[in-house]
Design a protein around this motif. Structure first.
Motif, PDB file in Angstrom:
ATOM      1  N   TRP A 170      15.252  -7.295   2.346  1.00  0.00           N
ATOM      2  CA  TRP A 170      15.658  -6.803   3.656  1.00  0.00           C
ATOM      3  C   TRP A 170      15.287  -7.833   4.727  1.00  0.00           C
ATOM      4  CZ3 TRP A 170      14.783  -0.953   4.941  1.00  0.00           C
ATOM      5  CH2 TRP A 170      15.561  -0.610   6.060  1.00  0.00           C
ATOM      6  N   ASP A 221      11.532   0.055  15.052  1.00  0.00           N
ATOM      7  CA  ASP A 221      11.913  -0.202  13.667  1.00  0.00           C
ATOM      8  C   ASP A 221      13.264   0.406  13.302  1.00  0.00           C
ATOM      9  OD1 ASP A 221      10.892  -1.473  11.187  1.00  0.00           O
ATOM     10  OD2 ASP A 221      11.145   0.547  10.380  1.00  0.00           O
ATOM     11  N   ARG A 266      15.995  -1.938  11.543  1.00  0.00           N
ATOM     12  CA  ARG A 266      16.583  -1.669  10.224  1.00  0.00           C
ATOM     13  C   ARG A 266      18.020  -1.138  10.331  1.00  0.00           C
ATOM     14  NH1 ARG A 266      12.957   3.492   8.149  1.00  0.00           N
ATOM     15  NH2 ARG A 266      14.163   5.148   9.133  1.00  0.00           N
ATOM     16  N   ALA A 268      13.366  -7.451   8.369  1.00  0.00           N
ATOM     17  CA  ALA A 268      12.491  -6.284   8.443  1.00  0.00           C
ATOM     18  C   ALA A 268      11.033  -6.727   8.541  1.00  0.00           C
ATOM     19  CB  ALA A 268      12.696  -5.395   7.232  1.00  0.00           C
ATOM     20  N   VAL A 313       8.064  -3.987   2.865  1.00  0.00           N
ATOM     21  CA  VAL A 313       8.539  -3.619   4.201  1.00  0.00           C
ATOM     22  C   VAL A 313       7.805  -2.366   4.667  1.00  0.00           C
ATOM     23  CG1 VAL A 313      10.555  -2.786   5.495  1.00  0.00           C
ATOM     24  CG2 VAL A 313      10.806  -4.656   3.837  1.00  0.00           C
ATOM     25  N   HIS A 345       7.314   0.682   7.905  1.00  0.00           N
ATOM     26  CA  HIS A 345       8.014   1.372   8.995  1.00  0.00           C
ATOM     27  C   HIS A 345       7.123   1.311  10.234  1.00  0.00           C
ATOM     28  CE1 HIS A 345      10.655   3.975  11.101  1.00  0.00           C
ATOM     29  NE2 HIS A 345       9.877   5.036  11.067  1.00  0.00           N
TER      30      HIS A 345
END
Length: 260
Positions: A48, A160, A164, A51, A79, A81
């Motif tokens: 990702w 976030d 994302r 991120a 990753v 959050h």
């Protein structure tokens, strides 16, 4: 004013990952790891691009340092959050499940307090002793759905949910009275009995679980915990404001300064 509470950050389900609190009450905040929806496996940064991983997080207390000494090595490139976000004072949630649906009732002028489970550290050692603490909050300047066309989107660029690329989420942007507390505020059985009630307005039942387990159970879902339009709840809000001032300072308690 209504006061909502959200239980955030790493907890007992995250493979030995806990946010540390130190002897002087200062702390660092570690967010939860991100998993694939179907497999529930953790997502690696290589999967990702762009991120935030645990390797990218910086210390609040010492901005030139990272936080890897508090993170198991196997999670360094996972990753995370990173929400709530205390730089631009925002928080987001998908808002369409039982745990977070109540947040979609927040309005401008409401307060969202963040509760986190922290582990005591002594020097450079973890102790295995845990507690729940308030770590900060947002006085909502905006609360509403955020999409790619929302006029408020620019306020959330560091959040976030934007990083994302979520198509839609419920976003809360805080006023300049919002803050990350200087010191964490302990949420104990004493203050819970004085301030908090269950969904039926009853004092919490402590008989069936440990103190930590009871607090976790009653705070698992985000919800409104106080409404200052109600005289009795207004009085309990004053108790909470004084508790915050006692443990972290009067300036942090200004988050609830609208409570006279």
């Amino acid at each position: 004013m209504r006061i909502f509470m959200a239980n955030v950050g790493a907890n007992s389900s995250h493979q030995g990952l806990f946010s540390p609190i130190f002897a002087d009450g200062t702390f660092e905040f570690l967010p939860i790891p991100v998993t694939h929806h179907r497999t529930r496996q953790y997502i690696r940064r290589s999967e990702w691009p762009g991120a935030v991983s645990y390797r990218d997080l910086r210390s609040h207390n010492y901005p030139d340092r990272d936080l890897l000494c508090y993170v198991p090595q196997k999670l360094w490139d996972i990753v995370c959050h990173n929400d709530p976000e205390f730089v631009t004072l925002t928080y987001g949630d998908v808002g369409d499940n039982g745990r977070s649906a109540a947040l979609t009732r927040m309005q401008k002028g409401d307060v969202l307090l963040f509760l986190a489970r922290l582990e005591d550290w002594v020097g450079e050692r973890r102790t295995g002793w845990y507690g729940f603490y308030l770590i900060g909050g947002l006085l909502a300047e905006y609360a509403g759905w955020i999409t790619g066309q929302s006029p408020e989107l620019d306020r959330f660029t560091k959040n976030d949910h934007v990083i994302r690329r979520d198509d839609k989420f419920w976003g809360i942007a805080g006023s300049d009275q919002s803050r990350r507390f200087k010191r964490a505020v302990p949420i104990t059985r004493e203050i819970c009995d004085r301030v908090l009630r269950d969904a039926r307005g009853k004092v919490w039942n402590w008989d069936k679980n440990t103190e930590l387990g009871t607090i976790s159970s009653y705070t698992r879902a985000c919800r409104s915990v106080l409404d200052t339009n109600d005289d009795e709840q207004h009085g309990r809000t004053i108790v909470l404001r004084e508790w915050i001032a006692q443990h972290t300072g009067s300036s942090d308690a200004e988050l609830l300064e609208l409570v006279a």
